[in-house]
Design an enzyme around this catalytic site. Sequence first.
Site, PDB file in Angstrom:
ATOM      1  N   HIS A 199      13.036  -3.593   5.399  1.00 26.18           N
ATOM      2  CA  HIS A 199      12.938  -2.332   6.140  1.00 26.18           C
ATOM      3  C   HIS A 199      12.551  -1.178   5.215  1.00 26.18           C
ATOM      4  O   HIS A 199      11.571  -0.464   5.467  1.00 26.18           O
ATOM      5  CB  HIS A 199      14.291  -2.055   6.812  1.00 26.18           C
ATOM      6  CG  HIS A 199      14.331  -0.787   7.605  1.00 26.18           C
ATOM      7  ND1 HIS A 199      14.242  -0.763   8.981  1.00 26.18           N
ATOM      8  CD2 HIS A 199      14.447   0.525   7.221  1.00 26.18           C
ATOM      9  CE1 HIS A 199      14.303   0.488   9.407  1.00 26.18           C
ATOM     10  NE2 HIS A 199      14.426   1.291   8.355  1.00 26.18           N
ATOM     11  N   GLU A 200      13.313  -1.016   4.143  1.00 25.98           N
ATOM     12  CA  GLU A 200      13.038   0.107   3.238  1.00 25.98           C
ATOM     13  C   GLU A 200      11.712  -0.069   2.509  1.00 25.98           C
ATOM     14  O   GLU A 200      11.031   0.916   2.196  1.00 25.98           O
ATOM     15  CB  GLU A 200      14.190   0.280   2.237  1.00 25.98           C
ATOM     16  CG  GLU A 200      15.544   0.555   2.876  1.00 25.98           C
ATOM     17  CD  GLU A 200      15.536   1.720   3.855  1.00 25.98           C
ATOM     18  OE1 GLU A 200      14.709   2.638   3.697  1.00 25.98           O
ATOM     19  OE2 GLU A 200      16.359   1.711   4.785  1.00 25.98           O
TER      20      GLU A 200
ATOM     21  N   HIS B 238       9.028   1.404   4.610  1.00 30.66           N
ATOM     22  CA  HIS B 238       8.914   2.855   4.393  1.00 30.66           C
ATOM     23  C   HIS B 238       8.164   3.143   3.095  1.00 30.66           C
ATOM     24  O   HIS B 238       7.326   4.049   3.022  1.00 30.66           O
ATOM     25  CB  HIS B 238      10.312   3.473   4.297  1.00 30.66           C
ATOM     26  CG  HIS B 238      10.998   3.686   5.610  1.00 30.66           C
ATOM     27  ND1 HIS B 238      10.395   4.300   6.680  1.00 30.66           N
ATOM     28  CD2 HIS B 238      12.268   3.389   6.015  1.00 30.66           C
ATOM     29  CE1 HIS B 238      11.250   4.372   7.692  1.00 30.66           C
ATOM     30  NE2 HIS B 238      12.390   3.825   7.319  1.00 30.66           N
TER      31      HIS B 238
ATOM     32  N   HIS C  31       4.526   2.797   3.395  1.00 30.54           N
ATOM     33  CA  HIS C  31       3.993   3.937   4.140  1.00 30.54           C
ATOM     34  C   HIS C  31       3.698   5.091   3.183  1.00 30.54           C
ATOM     35  O   HIS C  31       2.689   5.804   3.329  1.00 30.54           O
ATOM     36  CB  HIS C  31       5.013   4.358   5.200  1.00 30.54           C
ATOM     37  CG  HIS C  31       4.442   5.110   6.358  1.00 30.54           C
ATOM     38  ND1 HIS C  31       5.221   5.613   7.376  1.00 30.54           N
ATOM     39  CD2 HIS C  31       3.170   5.472   6.675  1.00 30.54           C
ATOM     40  CE1 HIS C  31       4.464   6.231   8.256  1.00 30.54           C
ATOM     41  NE2 HIS C  31       3.211   6.165   7.851  1.00 30.54           N
TER      42      HIS C  31
END
Length: 683
Positions: A474-475, A478, A481
Amino acid sequence: MKPQNIFKEKFATLYGSIPFSEIKETFYKDAILSGIKDAKNEIQEISNNIEPPTFENTIVALERSGENLERVLNVFYPLLSAASDDYMMSLSSELSPIISDFSTSILLNEKLWDRTKSVYESARQNAFKSFSTEDKTLLQKKYDAFRRNGALLSSDAKESLRDINAEISKLTTLFGQNVLKELQTIEIPASIDELTGIPERVISEFEKKAKSKDCSDKYLITLEQPNYIAILKYARSRKLREKIWRIYNERNTTGEFSNLEVVRKIANLRLKKAQLLGYQSYADFSLERTMAKNKENVIDLLNKIEEAYRPKWNEELIELKNFALETDGFADELKPWDYSYYNNLLINNRYRFDEEELRPFFPLERVIEGLFFLAKELYGLSFTIIDKSVEIYENDVKVYRVDDIDGSFLGLLYMDFFPRPNKRSGAWMTNFREQEIRGNENIRPLVSIVANITKPTESKPSLLSPSEVRTLLHEFGHALHGLLAQAKYASLSGTNVERDFVELPSQFNENFLLEKEFLKIIGRHFETGEKLSDEQIDKIILSNRNGVGYACLRQLQFGLLDMAWHSQTDPIEKNALDFESEFLKNISPFSPEPHTSVSTQFNHIFSGGYAAGYYSYKWSEVLDADAFSRFKEEGIFNKKTSQSFRKEILERGGTEEPDVLYKNFRGRQPDIAAMLIRDGLDS
């Protein structure tokens, strides 16, 4: 140059990385105040410019202002969360109202507003013909920022808004500090008998804690997130599970670090601010610039999701009650501290699956290699660990240079994974520097992933559960991104997107944990090198659907509670305990327990920027499932598909409306069906 003036110019280091050893805590105050002074002078120059207002001399100049202040805040705030102490927290409390007042002063600057409005109206009259998409987006967002934050108010109302913003900043800072400080004080003596069933790695942590305190007790329980989760999931002692659950969930409701009144004050101040600006509620104000647009669309989606998942939870609860009765002869009402324990036993019974048994297959270094493999396979990226040439702020932090497929430098990635007393709980991604393009220079980002996962022991490396692997996926989403950003302006770069769009890349990444092709690569025993078997992989995938009803309702509970706090149109008179207990009884998987509170420790909405935005996790879940369904259709490592996701989503940041970006990638608007199919609810 004075030492504290280190922030006055770009860091003269490799990649412009942060020279942590040269930055003393005592530098921050002077550097922040000096940065504000410099920024005020820059704003004054823009406002008093005698030249007619243009996009370059007003909008771009405003975007580029405050560089020295940003440089210091981009170090101060990440370390405030990851490596804080009493001095840093005290300084944050002192400076947060000052920083807030400065930000407010920009948006209440009448001359600056007049110039911005002039540029905007001129551009609109010409249908933005001379503007690129990104320039148009920047102009629209700057114009909206003024309009939505008091530019149209009277002088007296502007002063009221300034005071409100400063008080909100002060209280949200206090809220976060109270949560961190109380968690640091919790140390619960325990006997070895009470700890039966809890993994040895966790018991060892409790033993080490007791030794470090030189106390008479052999074990001291601390409630960092991995420990709390392990106790509720594995402790056979129901008495201990209830005790720990209550301590954890009664935090910040009484005593020195109580947030009961802080929560109510924050919510009422946000309402006051929204109504001063002409909105009925804070949710109306907050949601205007999101994909959802308004609270009606949020509630509509959350209600549709509840309608789909509530029957599933009812089935799960009946099954869990029957299982507890058959297994333990347990006939009492199931409580929140029973769920993880019996659900884990049920998964073990049904699938012969135990996350603890799979930890040896997910050593941290191997998981990191798997993350890097994923980024290489999808986007062509490579990661090289940097030793000594780039400074770190804590000994267990690692730094990687990230390069694109053509060898060009994309940025630095800092990884900080283990719990510390000076680190807040949870996991997050942040930046020490945003990506942006200045002239011919593409300034690359300095990205950080921070988490609290299982630490290594003397005999074993850090071994992760599949749930912890999911957290890192998940991280890392990010982080990608941020690292892949190709924006002209920092305020539109990377994760600087609408709140209900920002979780798409992170939650999208989680999907790979349920893909055999990826699990075969990432899962390998730390001692023998043995790969995960097909049977083990099947169990991971099948068990993921177990408890989807509970997991969904729990998440909806947070989203709807957030909306309840921020959809009020009259000031709230009740304290947090009374307010949420009345509300949560209609949505929570379990009836609320007396004297416990979600709100008093709900960092996301009362300290972390998600106010009236926590729904975005479910909103983004619809997006991520729908986006990944294209990968399922075309191949999870299909180069054309992954390049499309990179070009249309990851690189673009907030340079265009998220609805447009998503449609450019998917060819249509998102459909909830993919999420239901993934969770086994398609029937």
